[in-house]
Design a protein around this motif. Sequence first.
Motif, mmCIF file in Angstrom:
data_model
loop_
_atom_site.group_PDB
_atom_site.id
_atom_site.type_symbol
_atom_site.label_atom_id
_atom_site.label_comp_id
_atom_site.label_asym_id
_atom_site.label_seq_id
_atom_site.Cartn_x
_atom_site.Cartn_y
_atom_site.Cartn_z
ATOM 1 N N ASP A 84 0.831 -1.203 0.000
ATOM 2 C CA ASP A 84 0.000 0.000 0.000
ATOM 3 C C ASP A 84 0.866 1.254 0.000
ATOM 4 O O ASP A 84 0.551 2.247 -0.669
ATOM 5 C CB ASP A 84 -0.914 0.012 1.230
ATOM 6 N N GLY A 125 -3.401 3.761 -4.019
ATOM 7 C CA GLY A 125 -2.655 3.616 -2.780
ATOM 8 C C GLY A 125 -3.314 4.314 -1.608
ATOM 9 O O GLY A 125 -3.355 3.775 -0.491
ATOM 10 N N ARG A 157 -6.271 2.247 -0.396
ATOM 11 C CA ARG A 157 -5.879 1.046 0.343
ATOM 12 C C ARG A 157 -5.316 1.374 1.721
ATOM 13 O O ARG A 157 -5.585 0.668 2.702
ATOM 14 C CB ARG A 157 -4.848 0.261 -0.470
ATOM 15 N N LEU A 158 -4.533 2.437 1.821
ATOM 16 C CA LEU A 158 -3.960 2.813 3.111
ATOM 17 C C LEU A 158 -5.041 3.140 4.132
ATOM 18 O O LEU A 158 -5.002 2.679 5.276
ATOM 19 C CB LEU A 158 -3.027 4.020 2.936
#
Length: 446
Positions: free
Chosen positions: A14, A203, A206-207
């Motif tokens: 991520d 990203g 997802r983080l």
Amino acid sequence: MTAQQTGTRTRTGDLIAYATGSIGMGVWVTVPGLLLLYFLTHTLGVTPFLAGLTLLLPKIIDVVVHPYLGSRSDAAARRSGHRLGLLRVGLLLAVAMAGMFTVPAGLSGAGAALWVGGWFIAGNLLFACFQVPYLTTPSDLRIGYHERTRVFMFRMLFLTLGLLGAGVAAPALVAAGERGDYARMAVLLSGIMVVSGLVAVTGVRRLTAHAGFRTPAADAHSTLGDIAVAWRDRDFRALVLSYLFTGATTHLFLAALPFYTEHVLGDSKLTAVFMGAFLGPAVVAGPVWARVSRRIGKQRGLVICQVVFVAGSLAPLLGYGVAPAVAVVVVLGVAFAGLQLFAFSMVPDAVAAAEARGAARAGAYTGVWTATEATGTAVGPYVYSAALALGGFIATTEGRTVVQPESAHSALLAGFTVVPAILMAVACFFQLRWTLDRSRNRSTRS
């Protein structure tokens, strides 16, 4: 017990996706900062004074836009639980990048400055749309002190890759100094910006899904109110003022480098070599500085890097040749990596401290921070252009050469050495007023 207290660790995959967005950001930061002043004065026939204004005036808008977008980003996050909307708008930055360097053949002088300045304004607005929510992400995550450094270490590693790639490729692609070369360079790098931005959006999503999302406080507040809250924060104010002068110094270095290589060292092709020497070591230095941070803290690491940059800026006054100059630039590059990593990772520390006091406005803090960064990127090249103007530097167009007066040579060297040393010394003065690391160290010992 919160996720932050238990030490949630972000997943490496991520982080890589998130940090990939910094490649495109590095392209935007590097190419205009490194080439725009030179492009205006050596290819488009714009005088140093007007060229400096062309770089400075568009950035004035950023002083208002970035805090505004920070507040709007907070409002959007309260409604939707994410900041992805502005990120997607910022992907259009690539269009402005291409337009800025694709100047019609009939334009030169003031007309060319107006064209470049107009696209620069558009680019800065779009960059703000991406940068503000992107840099707010580490403050949004429910993670702790050292994990925030880890997130920014990945971000700085990929940013350095973007800076390095653009810093070496862009000067090489425009070595002939013709308009068409600049246009082709901009289109090529714009494609890289789009791809990196798309990966970054994934990203960020997802983080926040894995580490948790810290929703901004629900109380109603205005942009001016957000700015006032951020400015009243003594530690954040010290960090902001320090980074204003730090950013001005590093971007003055970028803008002045092509002038130094051509007019002092006598070889404009060395610009790409020096950029490689400056940013290549930074790829390795970032993770090393992250380890140093665990031992001595971010505050001490940042001050060390600032002092090194002061000394390195003055070194060219010794009048050495190319090989020693490359060695000094390598040292400056190592310090540059620390300047970026420590300063940026201290922003979410300030936000976390504000949250503990009951004032969680991550977007607002980031907006003020990015406005400061944008101001520094403009002030540095403008200060250097002012030095050139005072020295009587003569602008020219593609295919023509002029003999510069001795006063111009003296001015461009002083602007590359003494001026950045003074600016970074001021940055160090403000940075010493930061107290959060000292407070944390006391609590850790107790």
